[in-house]
Design a protein around this motif. Sequence first.
Motif, PDB file in Angstrom:
ATOM      1  N   PHE A 170       7.629 -65.206  65.461  1.00  0.00           N
ATOM      2  CA  PHE A 170       6.717 -66.131  66.144  1.00  0.00           C
ATOM      3  C   PHE A 170       5.258 -65.772  65.859  1.00  0.00           C
ATOM      4  CE2 PHE A 170       4.006 -66.920  69.853  1.00  0.00           C
ATOM      5  CZ  PHE A 170       4.082 -68.311  69.918  1.00  0.00           C
ATOM      6  N   LEU A 171       4.893 -64.516  66.050  1.00  0.00           N
ATOM      7  CA  LEU A 171       3.500 -64.102  65.862  1.00  0.00           C
ATOM      8  C   LEU A 171       3.078 -64.217  64.404  1.00  0.00           C
ATOM      9  CD1 LEU A 171       3.414 -60.960  68.184  1.00  0.00           C
ATOM     10  CD2 LEU A 171       2.487 -63.229  68.663  1.00  0.00           C
ATOM     11  N   ALA A 172       3.986 -63.871  63.478  1.00  0.00           N
ATOM     12  CA  ALA A 172       3.644 -63.941  62.054  1.00  0.00           C
ATOM     13  C   ALA A 172       3.483 -65.391  61.602  1.00  0.00           C
ATOM     14  CB  ALA A 172       4.724 -63.243  61.228  1.00  0.00           C
ATOM     15  N   SER A 666      -4.710 -68.826  54.651  1.00  0.00           N
ATOM     16  CA  SER A 666      -3.894 -67.953  55.508  1.00  0.00           C
ATOM     17  C   SER A 666      -4.450 -66.541  55.528  1.00  0.00           C
ATOM     18  CB  SER A 666      -2.448 -67.937  55.012  1.00  0.00           C
ATOM     19  OG  SER A 666      -1.864 -69.213  55.135  1.00  0.00           O
ATOM     20  N   LEU A 667      -4.929 -66.072  54.377  1.00  0.00           N
ATOM     21  CA  LEU A 667      -5.506 -64.730  54.307  1.00  0.00           C
ATOM     22  C   LEU A 667      -6.689 -64.596  55.253  1.00  0.00           C
ATOM     23  CD1 LEU A 667      -5.684 -61.930  52.932  1.00  0.00           C
ATOM     24  CD2 LEU A 667      -7.142 -62.987  51.201  1.00  0.00           C
ATOM     25  N   SER A 690       4.096 -66.012  57.006  1.00  0.00           N
ATOM     26  CA  SER A 690       3.302 -67.164  57.428  1.00  0.00           C
ATOM     27  C   SER A 690       3.336 -68.291  56.407  1.00  0.00           C
ATOM     28  CB  SER A 690       1.857 -66.730  57.679  1.00  0.00           C
ATOM     29  OG  SER A 690       1.018 -67.850  57.861  1.00  0.00           O
ATOM     30  N   ILE A 691       3.078 -67.964  55.148  1.00  0.00           N
ATOM     31  CA  ILE A 691       2.973 -68.994  54.113  1.00  0.00           C
ATOM     32  C   ILE A 691       4.337 -69.598  53.796  1.00  0.00           C
ATOM     33  CG2 ILE A 691       2.367 -69.369  51.678  1.00  0.00           C
ATOM     34  CD1 ILE A 691       0.212 -67.181  52.086  1.00  0.00           C
ATOM     35  N   VAL A 696      11.495 -69.538  56.061  1.00  0.00           N
ATOM     36  CA  VAL A 696      11.966 -68.807  57.240  1.00  0.00           C
ATOM     37  C   VAL A 696      12.760 -69.736  58.152  1.00  0.00           C
ATOM     38  CG1 VAL A 696      11.263 -67.542  59.311  1.00  0.00           C
ATOM     39  CG2 VAL A 696      10.062 -67.160  57.161  1.00  0.00           C
ATOM     40  N   PHE A 697      12.257 -70.960  58.332  1.00  0.00           N
ATOM     41  CA  PHE A 697      12.956 -71.941  59.175  1.00  0.00           C
ATOM     42  C   PHE A 697      14.328 -72.254  58.598  1.00  0.00           C
ATOM     43  CE2 PHE A 697      13.997 -76.326  60.328  1.00  0.00           C
ATOM     44  CZ  PHE A 697      13.884 -76.261  61.713  1.00  0.00           C
TER      45      PHE A 697
END
Length: 726
Positions: A170-172, A666-667, A690-691, A696-697
């Motif tokens: 979640f945080l990432a 994102s960076l 993140s990217i 991931v989903f």
Amino acid sequence: MCNRSEVVNQLKQNCFSRLSFAEKKVLVQNGRPCPDLDILTTVKIKKTTDNTSCTRHFRKELYNISDWLCGCEISNKFFCWSCLLFSTKKTVWNNQGYDDLNHLNTAVKKHTESEIHIAGYFKLKTFLSSSTARIDTSLDKQRKIDIQLHNEKAAKNREILKRLINAVCFLAKQELPFRGHNENKYSVNRGNYMELLISSQEFDPLLQEHLDTSTIFRGTSVSIQNDLINSIADVIKHEIFNEIQNTQYVAIMLDETTDISNKSQLSTVLRYFSKNESKIVERFLGFDDMSADKTAASLFNHVNQVVEKFKIENKLVAQTYDGAAVMSGHLNGLQSKVLEKYPKAIFTHCYAHVINLILQQSLECNKELKIFFRGLNSLPVFFSHSPKRLKALSEFMTKKLPTLATTRWNFTSRLVHTVHNHRTSLVDFFMFVYESGDFDNVTGMTAKGFANFLQENKNIFIIQILSNLLIFTDVLFNILQSKHFDILFCSQKILDFQNQLYQERENFDTLWESFTENANELFVSNRRVSQTETDRKDYYRRLYFEIIDNIHTQINIRFKSFEKLQYFNLLNPTKTKCFAKKDNFPSDLLKNLQDIYGDFFNYGKLQNELHVWYTLKESSDKSPIEIMNYLSEMSLNSGFSEVYKLAQLISTIPTTTASVERSFSSLKRIHTYCRSTQTQERMNNLSIISIEKELVFKLRANRNKFYEDVINKFTEKERRIEFEFK
């Protein structure tokens, strides 16, 4: 002891006493092995006249001589079953084996009377009822209980770990910081990671019990956070690796930026066709600190490492960078070094950067335009450091003036459109500032100058020209910055833009009529371009044509590479009808493909498949990506295998490094001023999560497998509590 024919041989290697009670019990209950043996014995018999002999063969009935006699199929000999199991002293009957059929009865009788055999035989018959057996049974039950308790603890710990993995994901994904300034239990803000776990425990008794009672492993330390982040990122990278192994062609894209710590971060992205998702994807691999050495040789070493790590030596078909000399230099640049080692990896200059350079150079080479942009670009600066001016502007117009970015021409385009649509409101605002006593003298005189600038006829005419032209370039920018369009489609849109310029060249009279009709309503400055109306029109005509011709010329110069990549047109849907005609097959395009990619294709089969494909009505409206999807849906991959490969190749060639540049956004959100001390590895892995949040989903759709993969990565390092099942 799974194979009965190998029981004796295994007992000789691993003695009976070392086995668990359960294994011992199975051996005793199953009894002695009695396999068929290949034993022959020749016996000589002496007579008075001559010597004769006979041969004795193994018979299954020989096992009936004694109830302890057993055999080994591997060594082809007899053994004593009780001595194999319980005797500690080596004899022929539990070590070498016996194979003399002539004296078998005598040997069996002699061994039966031996002390060693009698002791072993007794232990065999009383094994299941002996005190030793009862002790082994008790130990075995206790061992089972211990294993059960261990597995229960491991299952509970893995459930806790799943909660921690969720928090990290979640945080990432949201690009939020993990740690707080003060994380002790008395702090009112213990950081996002701790606060998320604390807020979740209210509805999760298992997590609450863990946080309240755990002493060895709480999962909240920095090292555990880093290990979880690394484990999730490793699972993502492993999935990318698997996707790449199942694809045929790969392209690499690179770009560099400077982070908040003033380090040079090199972003790497791979483009390929994903069979799992049935579409072209661009996967981010991470950032690499290149501050120490940004030469072409160092960048080339980085490319080699990526190629070797993902095993794409024979799959690399393209490389795409911006126009920096160290990247695109044709002599000593990165692209030339890569092309030398990987000759199939053609270089394509990022089309979005090329269009940016075309507009920048073609619109600033004209004296009138250079003066115009000097004034236009000063408008945002006038408001950038004064909240009072911005507040006053909001009363005249609802839209703010866009900020400028020197490397992104579409930002200038936004400014042109805004000024064109709100020019009257801006003039009213500047006149208000000039006439009002609320602003200082410098601000008032500057505002007066801007009002004159926006009311000058020449500038109004330029704004109108640019607003009309930049509508098309804005659409083109959006197309070129999308990863979903292939290079054939993007190349066609650039050609369409050229054709649109030709058409706009013929529209000067219409534009002039519109301009002169509104001239009476406009403020006309005292500085006139020329004395007569005809001279004025000729002047503006020259300015109009010069703007368009400069853009057109720059396009021709900077997109010369189209000539080298003509094979794209083999699957151009606008040309299939022409190619379908007799004696009109594009052999030159096929030759162009062969010159570049050599043995990638079976060109005879490709030519035959294209002959058929051009005659199909489905070929006239499908891009290369759509061709792949169509052939897959209709199960025509094998029938049109070479066409499918060609469509995949064309779709893999990148036209832009937009995905690489998006990673820089994102960076900036992940590596902020307050998070500038985080390690390169942590920052890199957070960026990957993140990217690649879409990946991931997709991985989390199969939640059990995702958790198992992450936990398995996490437990590769030795932990102080139980995570592995026995």
